[in-house]
Design an enzyme around this catalytic site. Structure first.
Site, short mmCIF file in Angstrom:
data_model
loop_
_atom_site.label_atom_id
_atom_site.label_comp_id
_atom_site.label_asym_id
_atom_site.label_seq_id
_atom_site.Cartn_x
_atom_site.Cartn_y
_atom_site.Cartn_z
N LYS A 40 30.56 -18.65 -13.10
CA LYS A 40 30.08 -17.40 -13.69
C LYS A 40 29.28 -16.61 -12.66
O LYS A 40 29.64 -15.50 -12.31
CB LYS A 40 29.21 -17.67 -14.92
CG LYS A 40 29.92 -17.86 -16.25
CD LYS A 40 30.97 -18.90 -16.29
CE LYS A 40 31.71 -19.03 -17.59
NZ LYS A 40 31.36 -20.19 -18.41
N TRP B 268 29.41 -22.84 -27.05
CA TRP B 268 29.10 -23.83 -26.00
C TRP B 268 27.99 -24.76 -26.45
O TRP B 268 28.02 -25.97 -26.20
CB TRP B 268 28.73 -23.14 -24.70
CG TRP B 268 29.84 -22.31 -24.13
CD1 TRP B 268 29.82 -20.98 -23.88
CD2 TRP B 268 31.15 -22.76 -23.73
NE1 TRP B 268 31.03 -20.57 -23.36
CE2 TRP B 268 31.85 -21.63 -23.25
CE3 TRP B 268 31.78 -24.00 -23.72
CZ2 TRP B 268 33.17 -21.72 -22.77
CZ3 TRP B 268 33.09 -24.08 -23.25
CH2 TRP B 268 33.76 -22.96 -22.80
N ASP C 21 21.67 -25.39 -20.61
CA ASP C 21 22.95 -24.96 -20.06
C ASP C 21 22.75 -23.51 -19.62
O ASP C 21 22.62 -22.62 -20.45
CB ASP C 21 24.03 -25.07 -21.14
CG ASP C 21 25.38 -24.51 -20.70
OD1 ASP C 21 25.49 -24.03 -19.55
OD2 ASP C 21 26.33 -24.57 -21.50
C1 LIG Z 1 31.73 -21.17 -19.31
C2 LIG Z 1 30.65 -21.92 -19.98
C3 LIG Z 1 30.75 -23.30 -20.22
C4 LIG Z 1 32.00 -24.10 -19.88
O1 LIG Z 1 32.10 -24.23 -18.50
P1 LIG Z 1 33.24 -25.14 -17.83
O2 LIG Z 1 32.81 -25.14 -16.41
O3 LIG Z 1 34.54 -24.47 -18.09
O4 LIG Z 1 33.18 -26.49 -18.43
C5 LIG Z 1 29.68 -23.95 -20.81
N1 LIG Z 1 28.58 -23.29 -21.15
C6 LIG Z 1 28.44 -21.96 -20.95
C7 LIG Z 1 27.17 -21.26 -21.36
C8 LIG Z 1 29.47 -21.24 -20.36
O5 LIG Z 1 29.34 -19.92 -20.15
#
Ligand SMILES: *Cc1c(COP(=O)(O)O)cnc(C)c1O
Length: 359
Positions: free
Chosen positions: A195, A100, A171
């Site tokens: 999540k 990511w 993030d």
């Molecule tokens: C799941 C995840 C993403 C991607 O998320 P989307 O909502 O599918 O774009 C990005 N960064 C992290 C750390 C993630 O766990």
């Protein structure tokens, strides 16, 4: 049969939240309509989005210097949106701790220079590079980190601080609201809800308001943070169902005693599972001990065949979604806020028995 769902995302939500949403689904607060049928500007939805924001502010102790926005497009759109708004042809630093993080850097290159300040890619992202080794750009537009690496199973135990004057962007998709930290150390935090906070379809963005003034005039309306700040995330129709579930989940976090209380439970769940892994000569964790994620516990059996057998038999026993990410294989147990301690206990019991039979 009761099921414990260890999916990395979309992931399990607190049972009381699902039950309440079900109870209110067809007739929200005696309106005669379901929540997804009601106008986002009507008298029923307005208090819902206000409550979601107020809950987030209270739980994370967010000051008025920051805006809380609800934006569609997931965390992946934030990879681009952060750079589109804040890079302006400059240089930003990225700590490459996983898939990511690398994707975020890739998007940023479309709007300026993405300097990889440190990377653990060569060792399959098995650790977080020590901050003393980061090669930071003086006067960078921002520093971007991924606080928890959902796929590799690593996590910053201590969140870093950026150099003075450099906004820190994180993030936090897979560990937001799982632990206490100071929002004032950050310029911007983003997280896809699916999540730890709710369903997919909405991302929470917490942004220091002055940063939204950096956006160039050429950035389209829907991709400007200022549009969300100035319109209370209602410039257009927001993802009302996702925001409603977010309000319920954050209500529930408050009932649990807030983030400090939840963090204690999370630490205990992870400690138990890692301590079992460390005591086992059948299962192993591929991650540096000091950087282990308390949210996504990655592990392996002695072979790919046994990994597959483990996932299959666990599913049959009501322990679902334990397959590792397709990029890394192995197994992964995601144990976000909504995973009760009993779920982790059940998993450990099953792992013990599986090791006994197959070891
Ligand atoms: C799941 C995840 C993403 C991607 O998320 P989307 O909502 O599918 O774009 C990005 N960064 C992290 C750390 C993630 O766990």
């Amino acid at each position: 049969m009761s099921v414990y769902n260890f999916s990395a995302g979309p992931a399990c939500l607190p049972k009381p939240v699902l039950e309440r949403a079900q109870a209110e689904f067809c007739n929200f607060q005696n309106s005669g309509s379901g929540i997804i049928e009601l106008s986002h500007r009507g008298k029923f939805f307005s208090p819902v989005i206000e409550r979601a924001e107020a809950n987030i502010r209270e739980l994370m102790n967010i000051s008025d210097d920051y805006a809380v926005c609800f934006i569609q497009g997931g965390a992946s759109m934030q990879f681009a949106m952060t750079a589109m708004n804040l890079l302006n042809g400059g240089t930003a630093d990225f700590v490459d701790t996983g898939v990511w993080a690398a994707k975020a850097a890739k998007e940023a290159k479309l709007f300026g220079t993405a300097n990889i300040a440190a990377s653990s890619k060569e060792t399959k992202y098995d650790h977080i590079p020590a901050q003393s080794e980061w090669n930071l750009t003086p006067g960078a537009a921002y520093l971007h980190i991924t606080s928890n690496n959902t796929i590799a199973g690593t996590q910053y135990q201590q969140l870093p601080k950026a150099p003075a004057g450099v906004p820190l962007i994180a993030d936090m998709s897979s560990d937001i609201m799982s632990r206490v930290f100071d929002v004032n150390d950050f310029g911007l935090i983003y997280a896809g809800a699916q999540k730890n906070l709710g369903p997919s379809g909405v991302a929470v963005v917490i942004i220091r308001k002055d940063l939204a003034e950096r956006t160039a005039d050429t950035v389209p309306t829907m991709l400007r943070y200022s549009t969300y700040i100035e319109n209370g995330s209602m410039f257009n129709t927001p993802p009302t169902f996702g925001i409603y579930i977010l309000a319920l989940v954050t209500d529930y976090f408050k009932e649990m005693g807030g983030i400090a209380a939840i963090e204690k439970i999370n630490n205990a769940k992870a400690a138990k599972l890692y301590s079992f892994l460390d005591s086992s000569d059948f299962f192993a964790s591929p991650v540096a001990v000091e950087d282990r994620s308390r949210m996504n516990v990655v592990f392996r059996t002695p072979s790919d065949e046994l990994d597959a057998k483990f996932v299959k038999e666990a599913t049959a026993a009501g322990l679902t979604d334990l397959k590792g990410h397709r990029l890394v294989g192995g197994c992964r147990a995601s144990i976000y806020n909504a995973m009760p301690p009993e779920g982790v206990d059940a998993l450990i019991d099953f792992m013990k028995e599986f090791a006994r039979v197959n070891g």
